[in-house]
Design a protein around this motif. Structure first.
Motif, short mmCIF file in Angstrom:
data_model
loop_
_atom_site.label_atom_id
_atom_site.label_comp_id
_atom_site.label_asym_id
_atom_site.label_seq_id
_atom_site.Cartn_x
_atom_site.Cartn_y
_atom_site.Cartn_z
N GLN A 1 -16.79 0.90 22.54
CA GLN A 1 -15.66 -0.01 22.50
C GLN A 1 -14.38 0.80 22.23
O GLN A 1 -14.34 1.61 21.31
N VAL A 2 -13.38 0.56 23.04
CA VAL A 2 -12.10 1.25 22.87
C VAL A 2 -11.20 0.40 21.99
O VAL A 2 -11.05 -0.80 22.22
N GLN A 3 -10.61 1.03 21.01
CA GLN A 3 -9.72 0.31 20.10
C GLN A 3 -8.30 0.83 20.25
O GLN A 3 -8.08 2.04 20.39
N LEU A 4 -7.34 -0.08 20.21
CA LEU A 4 -5.93 0.25 20.32
C LEU A 4 -5.20 -0.39 19.14
O LEU A 4 -5.49 -1.54 18.76
N ARG A 5 -4.24 0.33 18.60
CA ARG A 5 -3.46 -0.18 17.49
C ARG A 5 -1.99 0.18 17.68
O ARG A 5 -1.64 1.36 17.72
N GLU A 6 -1.17 -0.85 17.79
CA GLU A 6 0.26 -0.66 17.94
C GLU A 6 0.96 -0.59 16.59
O GLU A 6 0.48 -1.15 15.60
N SER A 7 2.10 0.07 16.58
CA SER A 7 2.95 0.13 15.40
C SER A 7 4.38 0.39 15.84
O SER A 7 4.62 0.74 17.00
N GLY A 8 5.30 0.22 14.92
CA GLY A 8 6.69 0.56 15.19
C GLY A 8 7.59 -0.62 15.49
O GLY A 8 8.80 -0.46 15.61
N GLY A 9 7.01 -1.80 15.60
CA GLY A 9 7.84 -2.97 15.83
C GLY A 9 8.67 -3.31 14.61
O GLY A 9 8.46 -2.78 13.52
N CYS A 94 -0.10 -2.85 23.80
CA CYS A 94 -0.53 -1.76 24.65
C CYS A 94 -1.92 -2.08 25.18
O CYS A 94 -2.70 -2.79 24.53
N ALA A 95 -2.18 -1.61 26.36
CA ALA A 95 -3.47 -1.86 27.02
C ALA A 95 -3.87 -0.63 27.81
O ALA A 95 -3.02 0.14 28.27
N TYR A 112 -6.76 -5.10 32.94
CA TYR A 112 -6.94 -4.29 31.73
C TYR A 112 -8.07 -4.82 30.87
O TYR A 112 -8.15 -6.01 30.59
N THR A 113 -8.90 -3.90 30.45
CA THR A 113 -10.08 -4.27 29.68
C THR A 113 -9.82 -4.27 28.18
O THR A 113 -10.34 -5.11 27.45
N PHE A 114 -9.01 -3.32 27.73
CA PHE A 114 -8.84 -3.12 26.29
C PHE A 114 -7.38 -3.32 25.90
O PHE A 114 -6.48 -2.75 26.54
#
Length: 125
Positions: A1-9, A94-95, A112-114
């Protein structure tokens, strides 16, 4: 499983700048990574995209103001946003998808899957 984590907003005055980051657990082979955004009551839209060859695609509203980049060693995706206005407010996601997309399809969200959970951007005038 691919994990993505955004920040900076965050919150910024009109005309200001923000840099968004996205940390991705797996980045390998052919891929396309894209920033999307969604404002309240509006559909999700593509902002900027980059692939494993560093080819980039920008939405018309992003050209000249936003810049997408990646750090392959850090497995990170970035979005530098400048000259922000109120219409840029929304949740930014993000994806990533494997394999790489034809750039013509870079902003097709269903390709996009992830996805990450998003980071909010608020621009006040």
């Amino acid at each position: 499983q691919v994990q993505l984590r955004e920040s900076g907003g965050g919150s910024v005055q009109a005309g200001g700048s923000l840099k968004l980051s996205c940390d991705i657990s797996v980045v390998a082979g052919g891929y396309t990574m894209t920033w999307f955004r969604q404002a309240p009551g509006k559909e999700r839209e593509g902002v900027a995209s980059i692939d494993n060859d560093d080819a980039t695609t920008y939405a018309d509203f992003a050209k000249g103001r936003f810049s997408i980049s990646q750090d392959k060693m850090k497995k990170s995706l970035y979005l530098h946003m400048a000259q922000l206005n109120a219409e840029d407010s929304g949740m930014y996601y993000c994806a990533i998808r494997f394999p790489r997309l034809n750039p013509s399809w870079a902003f097709a969200a269903n390709e996009y899957t992830f996805w990450g959970q998003g980071t909010p951007v608020t621009v006040s005038s």
